[in-house]
Design an enzyme around this catalytic site. Structure first.
Site, mmCIF file in Angstrom:
data_model
loop_
_atom_site.group_PDB
_atom_site.id
_atom_site.type_symbol
_atom_site.label_atom_id
_atom_site.label_comp_id
_atom_site.label_asym_id
_atom_site.label_seq_id
_atom_site.Cartn_x
_atom_site.Cartn_y
_atom_site.Cartn_z
ATOM 1 N N ASN A 11 0.862 -1.176 0.000
ATOM 2 C CA ASN A 11 0.000 0.000 0.000
ATOM 3 C C ASN A 11 0.898 1.225 0.000
ATOM 4 O OD1 ASN A 11 -1.779 2.055 0.465
ATOM 5 N ND2 ASN A 11 -2.457 1.338 2.491
ATOM 6 N N LYS A 13 0.062 4.234 -0.269
ATOM 7 C CA LYS A 13 -0.608 5.409 0.324
ATOM 8 C C LYS A 13 -0.369 6.623 -0.589
ATOM 9 C CE LYS A 13 -0.266 3.162 4.758
ATOM 10 N NZ LYS A 13 -0.139 3.241 6.210
ATOM 11 N N HIS A 95 -9.520 1.008 4.885
ATOM 12 C CA HIS A 95 -8.268 1.227 5.639
ATOM 13 C C HIS A 95 -8.545 2.182 6.809
ATOM 14 C CE1 HIS A 95 -4.180 2.425 6.587
ATOM 15 N NE2 HIS A 95 -3.774 1.372 5.920
ATOM 16 N N GLU A 97 -6.958 4.593 7.836
ATOM 17 C CA GLU A 97 -6.737 6.007 7.501
ATOM 18 C C GLU A 97 -7.969 6.592 6.805
ATOM 19 O OE1 GLU A 97 -2.967 5.450 5.526
ATOM 20 O OE2 GLU A 97 -2.103 4.873 7.451
ATOM 21 N N GLU A 165 -5.173 -4.846 10.561
ATOM 22 C CA GLU A 165 -4.170 -3.807 10.755
ATOM 23 C C GLU A 165 -4.475 -3.058 12.049
ATOM 24 O OE1 GLU A 165 -2.248 -2.683 6.737
ATOM 25 O OE2 GLU A 165 -3.942 -1.373 7.059
ATOM 26 N N GLY A 171 2.733 2.304 10.786
ATOM 27 C CA GLY A 171 3.728 3.369 10.667
ATOM 28 C C GLY A 171 4.441 3.709 11.958
ATOM 29 N N SER A 210 3.595 -2.126 10.289
ATOM 30 C CA SER A 210 5.035 -2.203 10.559
ATOM 31 C C SER A 210 5.649 -3.550 10.191
ATOM 32 C CB SER A 210 5.315 -1.852 12.028
ATOM 33 O OG SER A 210 4.940 -0.509 12.300
HETATM 34 P P1 13P Z 1 3.164 0.396 7.593
HETATM 35 O O1 13P Z 1 3.644 -0.913 6.985
HETATM 36 O O2 13P Z 1 3.904 1.585 7.061
HETATM 37 O O3 13P Z 1 3.090 0.329 9.072
HETATM 38 O O4 13P Z 1 1.646 0.596 7.060
HETATM 39 C C1 13P Z 1 0.750 -0.453 7.187
HETATM 40 C C2 13P Z 1 -0.461 -0.113 6.425
HETATM 41 O O5 13P Z 1 -1.224 0.769 6.801
HETATM 42 C C3 13P Z 1 -0.718 -0.857 5.174
HETATM 43 O O6 13P Z 1 -2.003 -0.623 4.709
#
Ligand code: 13P
Length: 247
Positions: A11, A13, A95, A97, A165, A171, A210
């Site tokens: 992803n 983003k 997601h 976010e 997640e 992150g 992560s």
């Molecule tokens: P990270 O791998 O950067 O922690 O992000 C995970 C994520 O949100 C994947 O959709």
């Protein structure tokens, strides 16, 4: 029943410009033999070019979100059909976010999943608890509630995956322990079987938050972990390939 085919999806983003297509080419070029299906989900504006750059390779391209309606007066949005038209095969939906930043509810996510299915996209439906919810002992209830609310009945018999997640692991460099991951993944599997019967045993349940080359082997070999949804580490071919090779 055989184990689900693993899926490892990156992803990106809101990261990546035309120059980043070289990174996608390096991922496809370095893939080698893997039991996993591999996908990259770049920003929507890059999907068409990435699909062209990766055509003839084993790497699939996906979107990160789309509207729940098929077309119409929705300024700034893209539809599932547009993602397919651009070359996407999958779409990340729900997601955290989006759930947090854009107030997407389970009902909105479920409507987007229905739109994905109408367009022929394979949804990757994300769920996960916040740190407060975990500390309160509510992680399993929150996650299974999101699974029930976000997965419409139309998914029966269709390819899809669920990505667990934990919001606090995204992150941050923090990850749950392996037993914590397994506990949630088993609860998701039970819920899928409740919802879809035997078919509920077939969708892979991805872990995200992560995931790095250094922790990928332990996570990917945990019980009921059927792949990974990778954020930051999917932006660098070497790191993403390191995760894929850990399977
Ligand atoms: P990270 O791998 O950067 O922690 O992000 C995970 C994520 O949100 C994947 O959709």
């Amino acid at each position: 029943m055989s184990k689900p085919t693993p899926l490892i999806a990156g992803n990106w983003k809101m990261n990546g410009l035309a120059a980043s297509l070289d990174e996608a080419r390096a991922i496809a070029g370095g893939l080698g033999a893997t039991p996993a299906r591999v996908a990259i989900c770049p920003p929507a504006i890059l999907i068409h070019r990435m699909a062209q750059a990766l055509s003839g390779t084993a790497v699939l391209v996906g979107g990160q979100d789309h509207h729940w309606d098929d077309s119409g007066a929705f300024t700034g949005d893209v539809s599932a059909e547009m993602l397919v038209d651009a070359g996407a095969a999958l779409a990340i939906l729900g997601h955290s976010e989006r759930r947090t930043g854009y107030r997407e509810t389970d009902a909105v996510v479920a409507a987007k999943v229905q739109a994905a299915l109408r367009a022929g996209l394979e949804p990757i439906v994300c769920v996960g608890e916040t740190l407060e919810q975990r500390k309160a002992g509510d992680a399993l209830a929150v996650v299974t509630g999101q699974v029930r609310g976000s997965l419409p009945a139309e998914l029966a018999g269709r390819p899809f995956s669920v990505a667990y997640e934990p919001v606090w692991a995204i992150g941050t460099g923090l990850t749950p322990t392996t037993p914590e991951i397994e506990e949630v993944h088993r609860a998701i599997r039970e819920t899928l079987v409740e919802l879809f019967g035997d078919f509920g045993r077939t969708p892979p349940i991805l872990y995200g938050g992560s995931v790095k080359p250094g922790n990928a082997a332990e996570i990917l070999h945990a019980d009921e972990v059927g792949g990974a949804l990778v954020g930051g580490a999917s932006l660098k071919a070497e790191d993403f390939l390191g995760i894929i090779r850990a399977l």
